[in-house]
Write a protein that holds these residues in place. Structure first.
Motif, PDB file in Angstrom:
ATOM      1  N   ALA A  81       0.831  -1.203   0.000  1.00 25.66           N
ATOM      2  CA  ALA A  81       0.000   0.000   0.000  1.00 25.66           C
ATOM      3  C   ALA A  81       0.866   1.253   0.000  1.00 25.66           C
ATOM      4  N   SER A  85       1.126   3.558  -3.498  1.00 27.06           N
ATOM      5  CA  SER A  85       0.487   4.858  -3.350  1.00 27.06           C
ATOM      6  C   SER A  85       1.480   6.011  -3.445  1.00 27.06           C
ATOM      7  N   ILE A 223       0.115  11.908  -1.552  1.00 28.32           N
ATOM      8  CA  ILE A 223      -0.831  10.860  -1.940  1.00 28.32           C
ATOM      9  C   ILE A 223      -2.151  11.457  -2.409  1.00 28.32           C
ATOM     10  N   ARG A 227      -4.620  11.905  -6.517  1.00 27.09           N
ATOM     11  CA  ARG A 227      -5.916  11.245  -6.712  1.00 27.09           C
ATOM     12  C   ARG A 227      -6.826  12.152  -7.527  1.00 27.09           C
ATOM     13  N   ARG A 237      -6.990   7.218  -8.103  1.00 25.47           N
ATOM     14  CA  ARG A 237      -5.920   8.198  -8.078  1.00 25.47           C
ATOM     15  C   ARG A 237      -5.208   8.222  -9.419  1.00 25.47           C
ATOM     16  N   ILE A 246      -3.830   4.474 -10.008  1.00 25.94           N
ATOM     17  CA  ILE A 246      -3.004   3.589  -9.208  1.00 25.94           C
ATOM     18  C   ILE A 246      -3.379   2.150  -9.560  1.00 25.94           C
ATOM     19  N   ASP A 252      -5.015   1.399  -2.240  1.00 24.44           N
ATOM     20  CA  ASP A 252      -4.926   2.830  -2.504  1.00 24.44           C
ATOM     21  C   ASP A 252      -5.040   3.573  -1.178  1.00 24.44           C
ATOM     22  N   LEU A 253      -3.926   4.118  -0.695  1.00 21.27           N
ATOM     23  CA  LEU A 253      -3.923   4.764   0.611  1.00 21.27           C
ATOM     24  C   LEU A 253      -4.851   5.965   0.664  1.00 21.27           C
TER      25      LEU A 253
END
Length: 411
Positions: A81, A85, A223, A227, A237, A246, A252-253
């Protein structure tokens, strides 16, 4: 059609003492917490527990980060993750590699499509800070990624000052602390680490399946700005708002952070029992006191090392950078390492670890961490290893290992 009656029997695993590099035996309080009733993921009691987890893990990570939470999955889920990300295809990442799990970072980054640079140390050593500084200057990375304690080599990479080097060069710092979180000091803020990830199954004394993570404001901004939202519908994102998404939805953080924020935007069904486990792991650690806990792990590591040397065995790696919770030891010449490990299991219900890569068949790895970093468990393990080595014909001074370990524990 007849069915195997074992399929319908209640599960009854052997009561093994897990003294390898992880997982270890879970603390009974953690197992009890996992048996609590389930709640809906938006129940106010449940979101209250989530908020408690955030507060509990900040001191364990050594941070004031707002974004401190859990990733549902094993420790590797949090690693993936973080990297997927932070890093877009084609971006340069510098990997500080001194063992098997540095290679894991490289493998994940390769799947992302990153441009990978690495600075390496021989297994059993760590990478000097000046060498990392030179590599940062040479490669101009977007992200620097490293392991804190690599159980494959039993070495802990010094991290003080690394974040300053990264930030001066415009890079973010990612640290995998799976093997050390809760057993050695983690100082995310002092190190200047932008993301640190961990797991429950080692020094925190829980089961594998939940991965604590902390994210700095700088990393969070990085991050979130990548997005893309179109017409009020989350589409995933993107790079600069118009590039490819992503490569993962689950990891996806930005989406997970929305789920852990006050907005509580739905992302996944929370692994409730694992959240209970993570919460209790943190409560046990903080209840003991972090300094006392680190001292207990250090005492256990000293005792293991002293006991092994008293048997006439050679401990692997550089003493200056040894992890407190995992010790590597060379298998004596002429001894079948797997036969000894099997004897430890069969006769004493104790598991010690084998090794990876260039160390496979050359060393054992003995862990003393979490609920197992206790004097009596270390002494029992050393006594059992002595008996199994003697059964293999290895000559060693009887009883010296336990005596040496007792003395070292009190040092």
């Amino acid at each position: 059609m007849s069915l195997d009656p074992l399929l319908f029997g209640e599960i009854d695993p052997p009561q093994r003492l897990l003294m390898g590099p992880g997982p270890v035996n879970a603390h009974p309080r953690v197992l009890r917490a996992m048996s609590a009733d389930l709640l809906g993921q938006f129940d106010p009691e449940m979101t209250g527990y989530m908020n408690q987890v955030v507060a509990l893990y900040r001191p364990i990570f050594g941070t004031a980060n707002r974004w401190t939470m859990l990733i549902d999955g094993t420790a590797r889920a949090a690693i993936e993750a973080a990297l997927v990300s932070l890093v877009a295809p084609g971006e340069t990442v510098l990997v500080v590699n001194f063992g098997r799990f540095g290679l894991l970072l490289t493998e994940i980054l390769g799947r992302i499509g990153a441009r990978i640079e690495s600075i390496e140390a021989p297994w059993g050593e760590t990478v000097p800070l000046d060498a990392i500084a030179a590599a940062i200057a040479r490669t101009a990375p977007k992200v620097v990624a490293t392991i804190h304690g690599d159980t494959s080599t039993t070495m802990a990479q010094p991290l003080d000052g690394l974040g300053d080097l990264c930030h001066a060069a415009g890079a973010l710092l990612y640290v995998d602390a799976t093997a050390t979180l809760g057993g050695m000091e983690i100082a995310a803020d002092r190190w200047g680490a932008d993301i640190v990830t961990g797991g429950l199954q080692k020094c925190l004394g829980g089961p594998s399946g939940s991965a604590p993570i902390t994210i700095s404001d700088a990393a969070a901004e990085h991050i979130f700005t990548r997005r893309h939202t179109e017409a009020g519908i989350r589409t995933g994102r993107t790079v600069d708002g118009n590039g490819p998404r992503i490569g993962s939805n689950y990891f996806d953080l930005a989406m997970i952070m929305d789920y852990w924020s006050e907005k509580r935007l739905n992302h996944h069904t929370e692994a409730t029992s694992m959240l209970y486990a993570a919460r209790e792991c943190a409560r046990v650690a903080l209840g003991e006191g972090l300094e006392a806990r680190y001292a207990r792990h250090a005492a256990a590591g000293r005792a293991v090392t002293a006991g092994l040397r008293a048997m006439g065995l050679t401990v692997f790696g550089d003493d200056r950078f040894r992890m407190t919770n995992v010790t590597g030891v060379y298998i004596p010449e002429g001894v079948d390492g797997e036969r000894v490990r099997a004897a430890m299991r069969d006769h004493f219900e104790i598991e010690i670890g084998t090794a990876f890569g260039p160390l496979a068949g050359r060393i054992w790895r003995i862990g003393a961490m979490g609920y197992n970093a206790m004097k009596h468990k270390v002494l029992i393990t050393l006594g059992a290893l002595e008996a199994c080595l003697r059964a293999e014909g290895f000559s060693l001074p009887p009883g010296e290992a336990v005596s040496a370990a007792l003395e070292a524990w009190e040092a």
